[in-house]
Design an enzyme around this catalytic site. Structure first.
Site, PDB file in Angstrom:
ATOM      1  CE1 TYR A  48      67.419  -8.555  47.620  1.00  0.00           C
ATOM      2  CE2 TYR A  48      65.028  -8.717  47.450  1.00  0.00           C
ATOM      3  CZ  TYR A  48      66.180  -8.674  48.226  1.00  0.00           C
ATOM      4  OH  TYR A  48      66.093  -8.753  49.586  1.00  0.00           O
ATOM      5  CG  ASP A  62      59.503 -12.534  54.806  1.00  0.00           C
ATOM      6  OD1 ASP A  62      60.329 -13.440  55.037  1.00  0.00           O
ATOM      7  OD2 ASP A  62      59.826 -11.357  54.573  1.00  0.00           O
ATOM      8  CG  ASP A  89      65.919 -11.692  52.226  1.00  0.00           C
ATOM      9  OD1 ASP A  89      66.655 -11.825  53.218  1.00  0.00           O
ATOM     10  OD2 ASP A  89      64.723 -11.341  52.300  1.00  0.00           O
ATOM     11  CG  ASP A  91      65.200 -14.671  55.867  1.00  0.00           C
ATOM     12  OD1 ASP A  91      64.882 -13.658  55.213  1.00  0.00           O
ATOM     13  OD2 ASP A  91      64.513 -15.705  55.877  1.00  0.00           O
ATOM     14  CG  HIS A 116      70.236  -8.727  52.106  1.00  0.00           C
ATOM     15  ND1 HIS A 116      69.254  -9.037  53.009  1.00  0.00           N
ATOM     16  CD2 HIS A 116      69.609  -8.567  50.920  1.00  0.00           C
ATOM     17  CE1 HIS A 116      68.083  -9.070  52.406  1.00  0.00           C
ATOM     18  NE2 HIS A 116      68.272  -8.797  51.129  1.00  0.00           N
ATOM     19  CD  GLU A 118      66.412 -10.031  58.038  1.00  0.00           C
ATOM     20  OE1 GLU A 118      65.378 -10.157  58.719  1.00  0.00           O
ATOM     21  OE2 GLU A 118      66.412  -9.983  56.786  1.00  0.00           O
ATOM     22  CB  CYS A 126      57.601  -8.782  56.399  1.00  0.00           C
ATOM     23  SG  CYS A 126      57.562  -7.548  55.085  1.00  0.00           S
ATOM     24  NE  ARG A 161      66.085  -6.357  56.254  1.00  0.00           N
ATOM     25  CZ  ARG A 161      64.924  -6.878  55.884  1.00  0.00           C
ATOM     26  NH1 ARG A 161      64.823  -7.467  54.710  1.00  0.00           N
ATOM     27  NH2 ARG A 161      63.883  -6.840  56.686  1.00  0.00           N
ATOM     28  CD  GLU A 191      63.506  -2.995  54.725  1.00  0.00           C
ATOM     29  OE1 GLU A 191      63.660  -2.042  53.931  1.00  0.00           O
ATOM     30  OE2 GLU A 191      62.988  -4.076  54.396  1.00  0.00           O
ATOM     31  CG  ASN A 213      63.047  -2.889  50.122  1.00  0.00           C
ATOM     32  OD1 ASN A 213      62.539  -3.140  49.031  1.00  0.00           O
ATOM     33  ND2 ASN A 213      62.664  -3.476  51.243  1.00  0.00           N
TER      34      ASN A 213
END
Length: 299
Positions: A48, A62, A89, A91, A116, A118, A126, A161, A191, A213
């Site tokens: 990952y 982040d 990731d 974002d 992914h 989101e 984050c 996500r 999430e 996660n």
């Protein structure tokens, strides 16, 4: 030697096969290419690549400060170093739907098996911090439709996500997950689930692969891989764990160096030079050099 022998297309195909088996796939987070190789050697199922880790690697929080170019470039460096599939990731997709489409194709070209996208507002924060905001359903679905439409390799996995659990509650997360699947998501990353029971309920609600996660110091409980397998999860990630371990060890080493003037007391905590050389295959490079330079020209 050099990079993985398995092509990105083959990694994606094999990843899809493993997902279809229903087993739980374990994806620790790699903080650099060398750690990805160690993850493979230790027998895990995939790698990952965390946005939080890539931000931290640059000394940044982040909060959406990294660019597509930075993330795709670092993800390529990590993914090409292992035979395992890598999930990145991405974002919020780095912009509007057209930017999301470009993000998908850049990650395909970088050799990733999956990404992914989101549903947070852009710029994001984050997933385990307070004060998150999510976009409306129309915007969230536009992102996933754009991602699915842009894909060129049918085995490249588009994961959605959703962070809506922390904003509007669990039932809203189920509704959002179902809508994201209808929009073309191949898998769902719900999430900040609050309990194992919520993971189980999400599993009962949607029929695509689900990712759990297990980040430390976050909103949710830290369940074991077996517990997650028992409720039907398909992928589990430990996104920042190796970075946290490495930075903790680095801090302890610096404290020891400051206090003692040397690191003799830390030698047993270090990866030995021989182990490092074995991991990066010094011997393979040496054999290659010998085959190239140690020859005679036929007369």
């Amino acid at each position: 030697m050099l990079y993985a022998q398995t092509s990105p297309a083959e990694k994606r195909r094999l990843f899809r096969e493993r997902l279809a088996s229903g087993e739980l796939l374990r994806f620790p987070g790699a903080f650099n290419p060398l750690s990805a190789r160690l993850i493979e050697r230790k027998g895990f199922d995939g790698v990952y690549i965390s946005g939080a880790v890539l931000s931290a690697d640059l000394g940044l929080p982040d909060i959406g400060l990294t660019t597509l170019t930075e993330v795709a470039g670092r993800a390529k460096q990590i993914a090409r170093m292992t035979e395992l599939p890598a999930i990145v990731d991405a974002d919020t997709g780095f912009g509007e739907p057209m930017n999301v489409a470009r993000t998908v194709q850049e990650m395909e070209d970088a050799g990733l098996a999956a990404l992914h996208i989101e549903d947070q507002v852009n710029p994001k924060r984050c997933g385990h911090l307070d004060g998150k905001q999510v976009v409306d359903e129309h915007t969230a679905l536009q992102r996933i439709r754009a991602a699915a439409d842009a894909r060129r390799d049918e085995n490249f996995l588009i994961m959605a996500r959703t962070d809506i659990r922390a904003v509007e509650g669990f039932e809203a997360s189920v509704d959002r997950a179902k809508a994201l699947v209808d929009a073309g998501a191949d898998a769902i990353f719900p999430e900040a689930m609050a309990s194992l029971e919520e993971f189980a309920a999400m599993r009962a609600a949607v029929d695509v692969p689900l990712l759990a996660n297990m980040t430390e110091f976050g909103k949710g409980e830290l369940h074991t891989a077996q517990q997650l397998a028992d409720v039907g999860m398909n992928i589990v990630i430990w996104p920042v764990s190796l970075l946290r371990l490495a930075m903790g060890a680095a801090e302890a080493g610096l404290d020891e160096l400051e206090a003692s003037g040397n690191l003799v007391g830390k030698l047993d905590d270090m990866q030995h030079r021989a182990e490092l050389y074995d991991l990066i295959d010094y011997e393979g490079y040496n054999r290659f050099d010998s085959s190239v330079f140690n020859f005679r020209v036929a007369r």
